[in-house]
Design a protein around this motif. Structure first.
Motif: not given
Length: 287
Positions: A264-281
């Motif tokens: 939706a273009g509301i929040v864009h996580l940096p790649r490093t932050a998104r990688a941290a969420v993916d790894e934790a999930s």
């Protein structure tokens, strides 16, 4: 020529009485003599009184004149003092200011010697580069910690949004300093350029932090702010939960919500932050 003393009537009476009654008894003679002596005493006292009154009468005008003159002189002095009071006060103030300035000048002159002697030697190019190198390493750690933490990004989304002017200026300044960063001292003039670039990047980072703290979620649509708050709660639960199942479920829900916000273009996580969420999930604890 013999001056004949004219006798007064009282003297004549006394003299005639003495001669006319020379044959009187001793008691009568004593009375006549006492009368004569009393008369002489009265006359002398009268003369003394006249002289005394005459002297006082001649002195009194001088006393009164002196008193009037003293009163006049005193009045003139009082009047002059009253008229001169403002000037005297001004003179006292000026004198006090002069004394204070003189003391201040002396104290400054005394303190100038040790202060001048304690001035450190100018920093060499190598020392300045080493200091800038340490500052840039600390700045890189701080910036990376923000970019790798999805919760920090959600609390300060403007700090990762280059459309925000303060963030864009920091990204440019950081990139410039990073391009000049070397492992060893590069020598002049590159060391000076790196020092200047690091100082610029540090100022830009602080300005971006201040702007992000002011903005917070104000750039996020009102109806989506609740979604960001839910993601923050899910990430907090996943981080603090002792249950592996609950933790994985919270990360999965948070990841799904972040995907929706990103599309939706509301929040864009940096790649490093998104990688941290993916790894934790996937079951691993976030680094």
């Amino acid at each position: 020529m013999t001056r004949t003393r004219t006798r007064r009537p009282a003297d004549r009476r006394a003299h005639g009485h003495l001669h006319g009654h020379g044959h009187a008894s001793g008691a009568g003679g004593i009375g006549v003599r006492e009368t004569y002596r009393a008369g002489r005493y009265d006359r002398r006292r009268e003369r003394r009184m006249r002289r005394r009154h005459g002297r006082h009468g001649s002195v009194l005008p001088f006393v009164l004149g002196a008193f009037i003159a003293a009163a006049f002189v005193g009045g003139v002095i009082v009047y002059a003092v009253i008229k001169l009071i403002p000037y005297l006060v001004l003179a006292a103030v000026l004198l006090g200011v002069f004394v204070l300035l003189k003391r201040s000048f002396r104290s400054c002159s005394v303190d100038a010697g040790p202060a001048a002697a304690s001035v450190p030697a100018p920093e060499s190019g190598l020392q300045a580069w080493q200091r800038a190198k340490a500052e840039f390493d600390a700045l890189r750690v701080e910036y990376t910690a923000h970019e790798c933490d999805p919760m920090q990004v959600l609390r300060r989304p403007a700090l990762s949004d280059v459309s925000v002017p303060s963030t864009a200026r920091f990204v440019d300044a950081f990139a410039e300093a990073q391009s000049l960063d070397t492992d060893a001292h590069p020598g002049a003039p590159y060391d000076a350029a790196f020092t200047v670039a690091v100082a610029k990047a540090r100022r830009a980072w602080q300005a971006a932090l201040d702007a992000a703290d002011r903005i917070r979620l104000s750039n996020v649509p009102t109806h989506e702010r609740g979604s960001i708050e839910r993601v923050l709660k899910l990430l907090t639960t996943a981080r603090d939960s002792d249950s592996e199942h609950e933790r994985l479920a919270a990360y999965a829900r948070a990841r799904s919500e972040l995907d929706r916000l990103d599309r939706a273009g509301i929040v864009h996580l940096p790649r490093t932050a998104r990688a941290a969420v993916d790894e934790a999930s996937r079951g691993a604890l976030p680094g």
